[in-house]
Structures are given as structure tokens and as C-alpha cells.
Write a protein that holds these residues in place. Structure first.
Motif, PDB file in Angstrom:
ATOM      1  N   MET A   1      38.266  13.668  -2.789  1.00 41.85           N
ATOM      2  CA  MET A   1      39.333  14.222  -3.305  1.00 41.85           C
ATOM      3  C   MET A   1      39.466  15.036  -1.915  1.00 41.85           C
ATOM      4  O   MET A   1      38.702  14.509  -0.807  1.00 41.85           O
ATOM      5  CB  MET A   1      38.486  15.275  -3.939  1.00 41.85           C
ATOM      6  CG  MET A   1      38.785  16.633  -3.780  1.00 41.85           C
ATOM      7  SD  MET A   1      38.526  17.839  -5.621  1.00 41.85           S
ATOM      8  CE  MET A   1      38.641  16.498  -6.737  1.00 41.85           C
ATOM      9  N   ASP A   2      40.847  14.697  -1.805  1.00 42.93           N
ATOM     10  CA  ASP A   2      41.615  14.766  -1.046  1.00 42.93           C
ATOM     11  C   ASP A   2      41.795  16.170  -0.350  1.00 42.93           C
ATOM     12  O   ASP A   2      41.607  16.990   1.354  1.00 42.93           O
ATOM     13  CB  ASP A   2      43.625  15.108  -1.157  1.00 42.93           C
ATOM     14  CG  ASP A   2      43.781  13.287  -1.116  1.00 42.93           C
ATOM     15  OD1 ASP A   2      42.163  12.518  -0.870  1.00 42.93           O
ATOM     16  OD2 ASP A   2      44.253  12.945  -1.785  1.00 42.93           O
ATOM     17  N   MET A   3      41.599  17.319  -1.229  1.00 43.70           N
ATOM     18  CA  MET A   3      41.527  18.860  -0.904  1.00 43.70           C
ATOM     19  C   MET A   3      40.482  19.578  -0.487  1.00 43.70           C
ATOM     20  O   MET A   3      39.463  18.872  -0.416  1.00 43.70           O
ATOM     21  CB  MET A   3      41.783  19.367  -2.300  1.00 43.70           C
ATOM     22  CG  MET A   3      43.017  20.901  -2.083  1.00 43.70           C
ATOM     23  SD  MET A   3      43.183  21.862  -3.565  1.00 43.70           S
ATOM     24  CE  MET A   3      44.815  20.733  -3.866  1.00 43.70           C
ATOM     25  N   PRO A   4      40.059  20.274   0.521  1.00 42.26           N
ATOM     26  CA  PRO A   4      38.897  20.712   0.453  1.00 42.26           C
ATOM     27  C   PRO A   4      38.500  21.516   0.122  1.00 42.26           C
ATOM     28  O   PRO A   4      38.859  22.369  -0.899  1.00 42.26           O
ATOM     29  CB  PRO A   4      39.347  21.631   2.486  1.00 42.26           C
ATOM     30  CG  PRO A   4      41.306  21.023   3.103  1.00 42.26           C
ATOM     31  CD  PRO A   4      41.566  20.881   1.570  1.00 42.26           C
ATOM     32  N   LEU A   5      37.569  21.484  -0.162  1.00 44.87           N
ATOM     33  CA  LEU A   5      36.390  22.595  -1.382  1.00 44.87           C
ATOM     34  C   LEU A   5      37.088  23.593  -1.179  1.00 44.87           C
ATOM     35  O   LEU A   5      36.932  24.136  -2.332  1.00 44.87           O
ATOM     36  CB  LEU A   5      34.799  22.018  -0.914  1.00 44.87           C
ATOM     37  CG  LEU A   5      34.617  22.445  -2.664  1.00 44.87           C
ATOM     38  CD1 LEU A   5      34.353  22.047  -3.506  1.00 44.87           C
ATOM     39  CD2 LEU A   5      32.861  21.901  -2.261  1.00 44.87           C
ATOM     40  N   ASP A   6      36.874  24.570   0.103  1.00 44.00           N
ATOM     41  CA  ASP A   6      37.153  26.418  -0.306  1.00 44.00           C
ATOM     42  C   ASP A   6      38.559  26.037  -0.625  1.00 44.00           C
ATOM     43  O   ASP A   6      38.898  27.047  -0.901  1.00 44.00           O
ATOM     44  CB  ASP A   6      36.627  26.721   0.984  1.00 44.00           C
ATOM     45  CG  ASP A   6      37.660  26.069   2.021  1.00 44.00           C
ATOM     46  OD1 ASP A   6      38.470  24.597   2.014  1.00 44.00           O
ATOM     47  OD2 ASP A   6      37.324  26.572   3.679  1.00 44.00           O
ATOM     48  N   SER A   7      39.738  25.237  -0.678  1.00 44.62           N
ATOM     49  CA  SER A   7      40.879  25.663  -0.535  1.00 44.62           C
ATOM     50  C   SER A   7      40.978  25.531  -2.804  1.00 44.62           C
ATOM     51  O   SER A   7      42.116  25.829  -3.432  1.00 44.62           O
ATOM     52  CB  SER A   7      42.003  24.990  -0.406  1.00 44.62           C
ATOM     53  OG  SER A   7      42.113  23.097  -0.636  1.00 44.62           O
ATOM     54  N   LEU A   8      40.212  24.718  -3.455  1.00 48.03           N
ATOM     55  CA  LEU A   8      39.873  24.850  -4.323  1.00 48.03           C
ATOM     56  C   LEU A   8      40.114  26.015  -5.386  1.00 48.03           C
ATOM     57  O   LEU A   8      40.896  25.966  -6.624  1.00 48.03           O
ATOM     58  CB  LEU A   8      38.708  23.649  -5.516  1.00 48.03           C
ATOM     59  CG  LEU A   8      39.397  22.551  -4.787  1.00 48.03           C
ATOM     60  CD1 LEU A   8      38.219  21.519  -5.234  1.00 48.03           C
ATOM     61  CD2 LEU A   8      40.943  21.442  -5.718  1.00 48.03           C
ATOM     62  N   PRO A   9      39.484  26.533  -5.140  1.00 46.18           N
ATOM     63  CA  PRO A   9      39.465  27.560  -6.360  1.00 46.18           C
ATOM     64  C   PRO A   9      40.597  28.699  -6.121  1.00 46.18           C
ATOM     65  O   PRO A   9      40.960  29.370  -7.425  1.00 46.18           O
ATOM     66  CB  PRO A   9      37.962  29.229  -5.503  1.00 46.18           C
ATOM     67  CG  PRO A   9      37.330  27.969  -4.433  1.00 46.18           C
ATOM     68  CD  PRO A   9      38.389  26.129  -4.729  1.00 46.18           C
ATOM     69  N   LYS A  10      41.393  28.878  -4.910  1.00 53.29           N
ATOM     70  CA  LYS A  10      42.897  29.458  -5.036  1.00 53.29           C
ATOM     71  C   LYS A  10      43.866  28.447  -5.902  1.00 53.29           C
ATOM     72  O   LYS A  10      44.078  29.404  -6.606  1.00 53.29           O
ATOM     73  CB  LYS A  10      42.684  29.254  -3.156  1.00 53.29           C
ATOM     74  CG  LYS A  10      42.036  30.708  -2.733  1.00 53.29           C
ATOM     75  CD  LYS A  10      42.448  30.387  -1.072  1.00 53.29           C
ATOM     76  CE  LYS A  10      41.549  31.216  -0.029  1.00 53.29           C
ATOM     77  NZ  LYS A  10      41.931  31.122   0.984  1.00 53.29           N
ATOM     78  N   ARG A  11      43.510  27.266  -5.768  1.00 51.49           N
ATOM     79  CA  ARG A  11      44.091  26.909  -6.765  1.00 51.49           C
ATOM     80  C   ARG A  11      43.908  27.143  -8.076  1.00 51.49           C
ATOM     81  O   ARG A  11      45.261  27.113  -8.757  1.00 51.49           O
ATOM     82  CB  ARG A  11      43.787  25.184  -6.579  1.00 51.49           C
ATOM     83  CG  ARG A  11      45.310  24.100  -6.979  1.00 51.49           C
ATOM     84  CD  ARG A  11      45.518  22.361  -6.684  1.00 51.49           C
ATOM     85  NE  ARG A  11      43.306  22.138  -6.548  1.00 51.49           N
ATOM     86  CZ  ARG A  11      43.157  22.157  -8.045  1.00 51.49           C
ATOM     87  NH1 ARG A  11      44.556  22.200  -8.905  1.00 51.49           N
ATOM     88  NH2 ARG A  11      41.880  21.667  -8.219  1.00 51.49           N
ATOM     89  N   LEU A  12      42.913  27.003  -8.822  1.00 55.03           N
ATOM     90  CA  LEU A  12      42.191  26.840 -10.136  1.00 55.03           C
ATOM     91  C   LEU A  12      43.089  28.275 -10.479  1.00 55.03           C
ATOM     92  O   LEU A  12      43.525  28.576 -11.787  1.00 55.03           O
ATOM     93  CB  LEU A  12      41.021  26.215 -10.107  1.00 55.03           C
ATOM     94  CG  LEU A  12      40.637  25.203  -9.243  1.00 55.03           C
ATOM     95  CD1 LEU A  12      38.875  24.694  -9.710  1.00 55.03           C
ATOM     96  CD2 LEU A  12      40.811  24.255 -10.804  1.00 55.03           C
ATOM     97  N   VAL A  13      42.476  29.052  -9.809  1.00 50.48           N
ATOM     98  CA  VAL A  13      42.688  30.727 -10.985  1.00 50.48           C
ATOM     99  C   VAL A  13      44.387  30.950 -10.876  1.00 50.48           C
ATOM    100  O   VAL A  13      45.282  30.671 -10.233  1.00 50.48           O
ATOM    101  CB  VAL A  13      42.259  31.794  -9.629  1.00 50.48           C
ATOM    102  CG1 VAL A  13      42.416  33.035  -9.811  1.00 50.48           C
ATOM    103  CG2 VAL A  13      40.648  31.696  -9.360  1.00 50.48           C
ATOM    104  N   GLY A  14      44.553  31.069 -12.045  1.00 43.94           N
ATOM    105  CA  GLY A  14      45.926  31.106 -12.995  1.00 43.94           C
ATOM    106  C   GLY A  14      46.020  29.562 -13.556  1.00 43.94           C
ATOM    107  O   GLY A  14      47.713  29.985 -14.145  1.00 43.94           O
TER     108      GLY A  14
END
Length: 181
Positions: A1-14
Motif C-alpha cells: 500500500m502506497d499511502m501511510p497507514l496513519d493518513s488512511l482514516p482521514k481519507r476514509l472519513v466522509g
């Protein structure tokens, strides 16, 4: 996975929860209409074990891998509390429905376990996975969905046994707000 794990929640919300069809331990397939309305908590776990099968010792060394049974049982024990604030509970792994049905019956789970061996949800949402012993598995995560919108996303959960109670308290406090985690 290219995106860091800690940035995924922000991307998913909404984001909208994908309209998919998944077989469940109830014998039914949950389809797009089951995910399009209402509110639900979907806890995603790597895999459940069985009492008659020994896990490889290396399994306990994988961060967040152990704890599927305690997590499922804690969601079981809190299912009516989640329902009282308007949330259905579902569990999901890549294991087949027959394998999951054994766990659902043995653990007396009042909610369905969903089977996603093709990682359709992980692909649609960009959820993290990992390999173990030649098998692809989901990273322990939880999505909270209200009227098809993902309102909370927790990825890479390491304390499976305490997560359900902490989530319940968070949802009680933030109802019906949107949260980032």
C-alpha cells in the motif's frame, strides 16, 4: 500500500461506503440496500482461530493479529448497547462463511460475520492488508457508517479486546458527529 497507514482514516472519513454484496453467517447475502441506509459498525479482523487448531507461534508476533475472539466477544457483549444508540454490528474477514459460521455459533454472536475472500471492501476503500504464512489477511480495522457515509475509521488496531468499549463511548460522545482517528 502506497499511502501511510496513519493518513488512511482521514481519507476514509466522509467517503461513501461501497455498495457491495457479501455472504454472511446468517445464510443470507447482505447486499447494497443493507449497507445504503441506517448506521452500522463494521469491525474487520484478520481471522478467527479454532479450539481444535493450533496457531503458529509466529502469529503472536504480528502486531494486531491476535485478539479476534476477544474482540468478537466484546462486540457480542456490547451489541445491545450499540443497538440502543442506533448501530448494527457486523464482523468481516476473508475467511469463508462456513469457517466463520463455526465461530459465530461457538461464540454465540448476535450479529452476522461477513465473508470477503476476494477483498472487495479492502480494494474499494483502500484498506490495509498483510501476508502471513502464504495467506493475505485484513489488518484489524473498524469502520463506522451512518447513512452510507463513513463517519469514523480506525485502522491498525492493536488492542482488540478494549477497542469495542472505547468505540461505544466515542460514538455516545460524538453522536451524530463525524470523527477522525
Amino acid at each position: 500500500m502506497d499511502m501511510p497507514l496513519d493518513s488512511l482514516p482521514k481519507r476514509l472519513v466522509g467517503q461513501q461506503f461501497p455498495l457491495l454484496s457479501l455472504p454472511s453467517t446468517t445464510g443470507e447475502t447482505l447486499g447494497p440496500m443493507d449497507f445504503a441506509t441506517g448506521s452500522f459498525v463494521l469491525f474487520i479482523y484478520p481471522r478467527t482461530g479454532r479450539p481444535d487448531r493450533v496457531e503458529p507461534p509466529e502469529w503472536s508476533l504480528v502486531p494486531g493479529a491476535k485478539g479476534c475472539t476477544p474482540e468478537a466477544c466484546e462486540f457480542r457483549d456490547l451489541a445491545s448497547d450499540f443497538a440502543s444508540i442506533g448501530y448494527r454490528v457486523f464482523g468481516l474477514s476473508s475467511q469463508d462463511t462456513d469457517y466463520q459460521r463455526e465461530a459465530a455459533e461457538r461464540l454465540h454472536l448476535p450479529y452476522p460475520l461477513l465473508s470477503d475472500p476476494g477483498f472487495v471492501l479492502a480494494t474499494a476503500c483502500g484498506l490495509p492488508t498483510f501476508g502471513f504464512d502464504g495467506e493475505l489477511l485484513h489488518v484489524r480495522s473498524t469502520l463506522v457508517v451512518r447513512e452510507r457515509m463513513i463517519t469514523h475509521a480506525f485502522l491498525g488496531i492493536n488492542d482488540a479486546a478494549t477497542h469495542p468499549a472505547a468505540l461505544l463511548e466515542e460514538l455516545r460522545r460524538s453522536r451524530p458527529g463525524v470523527g477522525l482517528h
